[in-house]
Enzyme design. Structure first.
Site, mmCIF file in Angstrom:
data_model
loop_
_atom_site.group_PDB
_atom_site.id
_atom_site.type_symbol
_atom_site.label_atom_id
_atom_site.label_comp_id
_atom_site.label_asym_id
_atom_site.label_seq_id
_atom_site.Cartn_x
_atom_site.Cartn_y
_atom_site.Cartn_z
ATOM 1 N N ASP A 110 31.675 21.248 -16.629
ATOM 2 C CA ASP A 110 30.662 20.834 -17.598
ATOM 3 C C ASP A 110 29.522 21.847 -17.573
ATOM 4 O O ASP A 110 29.087 22.247 -16.496
ATOM 5 C CB ASP A 110 30.103 19.437 -17.277
ATOM 6 C CG ASP A 110 29.227 18.938 -18.423
ATOM 7 O OD1 ASP A 110 29.784 18.497 -19.438
ATOM 8 O OD2 ASP A 110 27.983 19.028 -18.313
HETATM 9 N N1 LIG Z 1 32.647 30.421 -26.356
HETATM 10 C C1 LIG Z 1 31.539 29.955 -25.718
HETATM 11 N N2 LIG Z 1 31.473 28.623 -25.447
HETATM 12 C C2 LIG Z 1 30.367 28.200 -24.790
HETATM 13 C C3 LIG Z 1 29.310 29.035 -24.421
HETATM 14 N N3 LIG Z 1 28.368 28.274 -23.793
HETATM 15 C C4 LIG Z 1 28.847 26.993 -23.769
HETATM 16 N N4 LIG Z 1 30.060 26.976 -24.352
HETATM 17 C C5 LIG Z 1 30.938 25.832 -24.561
HETATM 18 O O1 LIG Z 1 30.154 24.688 -24.769
HETATM 19 C C6 LIG Z 1 30.897 23.574 -24.297
HETATM 20 C C7 LIG Z 1 30.001 22.809 -23.339
HETATM 21 O O2 LIG Z 1 30.283 21.456 -23.455
HETATM 22 P P1 LIG Z 1 31.072 20.663 -22.293
HETATM 23 O O3 LIG Z 1 30.731 19.241 -22.409
HETATM 24 O O4 LIG Z 1 30.880 21.350 -20.981
HETATM 25 O O5 LIG Z 1 32.602 20.873 -22.660
HETATM 26 P P2 LIG Z 1 33.345 20.385 -23.989
HETATM 27 O O6 LIG Z 1 33.547 21.564 -24.896
HETATM 28 O O7 LIG Z 1 32.679 19.204 -24.575
HETATM 29 O O8 LIG Z 1 34.783 20.007 -23.453
HETATM 30 P P3 LIG Z 1 35.099 18.957 -22.272
HETATM 31 O O9 LIG Z 1 35.208 19.771 -21.012
HETATM 32 O O10 LIG Z 1 36.411 18.353 -22.692
HETATM 33 O O11 LIG Z 1 33.966 17.986 -22.240
HETATM 34 C C8 LIG Z 1 32.143 24.097 -23.590
HETATM 35 O O12 LIG Z 1 33.257 24.044 -24.446
HETATM 36 C C9 LIG Z 1 31.760 25.525 -23.313
HETATM 37 O O13 LIG Z 1 32.899 26.375 -23.243
HETATM 38 C C10 LIG Z 1 29.425 30.421 -24.728
HETATM 39 O O14 LIG Z 1 28.544 31.243 -24.443
HETATM 40 N N5 LIG Z 1 30.550 30.822 -25.374
#
Ligand SMILES: Nc1nc2c(ncn2[C@@H]2O[C@H](COP(=O)(O)OP(=O)(O)OP(=O)(O)O)[C@@H](O)[C@H]2O)c(=O)[nH]1
Length: 213
Positions: free
Chosen positions: A84
């Protein structure tokens, strides 16, 4: 035969990062109600800081998928990894923006400033002959944001990219032009720290190249 890794995340960026490093995980996203998990924890423990939130949610996602895997006879055994990511800025913990207006407000505060992108990582060794270990760690990367004009902020938010990512920026995407520099692991900003994961797996005697297909 590579040690199976189950990625407890729907994040396309985490999947792409693991694949670029030679790891082909099985994706099994969790359905964790993230705000509810944080609210419950803060009721018991008081306000959590950004690192605590990232670790708490990584653990919750990983455990949720471990439960689902245990109930699914067809699911592969393996190492389950949950993550996360949150941005710490001015003492606040920022996940994905609520909407475009929130993303604009965020960038008005981020512009020209520095934040820390924390990614919580949780590992459950669910291998049949494994250790059964369950443990976590957080990687933190300092991010220096460029000075953006109001017009640049509106243009970036209008692309939609900031709405789908923690911290309202993607360093490897359209937001790349708006990050002046970082201190720490780049992939941790994208969503999963490969060097940290390597060190965590070493704690259960798994050597990184054993994951490679
Ligand atoms: N490509 C990219 N994605 C980012 C970056 N910063 C944050 N993210 C994405 O933002 C999202 C953060 O939300 P989370 O709740 O951690 O993860 P999620 O996408 O909701 O997916 P889950 O793990 O299933 O909860 C993740 O998918 C990270 O990969 C970045 O600099 N580049």
């Amino acid at each position: 035969m590579a040690i199976p890794l189950i990625l407890a995340s729907a994040s396309p960026a985490r999947l792409a990062t693991l694949r670029s490093a030679g790891v082909e995980p099985t994706v099994r996203a969790s359905d964790v109600d993230e705000p509810a998990v944080v609210q419950r924890a803060e009721t018991d423990l008081g306000r959590l800081d950004a690192e605590d939130v990232a670790l708490l949610l990584a653990k919750a996602k990983c455990e949720s998928v471990a439960t689902a895997v245990a109930e699914d006879d067809s699911a592969p055994e393996g190492l389950i990894v949950g993550c996360d990511s949150v941005l710490a800025l001015d003492g606040e913990t920022l996940g994905k923006p609520a909407d475009a207006s929130d993303a604009v407000d965020r960038w008005r505060r981020m512009s020209g400033r520095t934040g820390v992108l924390h990614t919580g990582h949780w590992v459950i060794d669910d291998r049949e002959d494994g250790t059964g270990a369950t443990f976590g760690a957080v990687a933190s990367t300092t991010v220096h944001f460029a000075d953006l004009s109001a017009e640049e902020i509106d243009a970036y938010v209008a692309t939609g990219e900031p709405l789908h990512v923690a911290g309202a920026f993607a360093i490897d995407g359209l937001g790349g032009a708006y990050v002046r520099g970082i201190e720490g692991d780049y992939h941790n900003v994208v969503g999963i720290s490969l060097p940290l994961l390597r060190e965590m797996l070493a704690e259960i005697d798994v050597v990184w190249h054993e994951l490679l297909t």
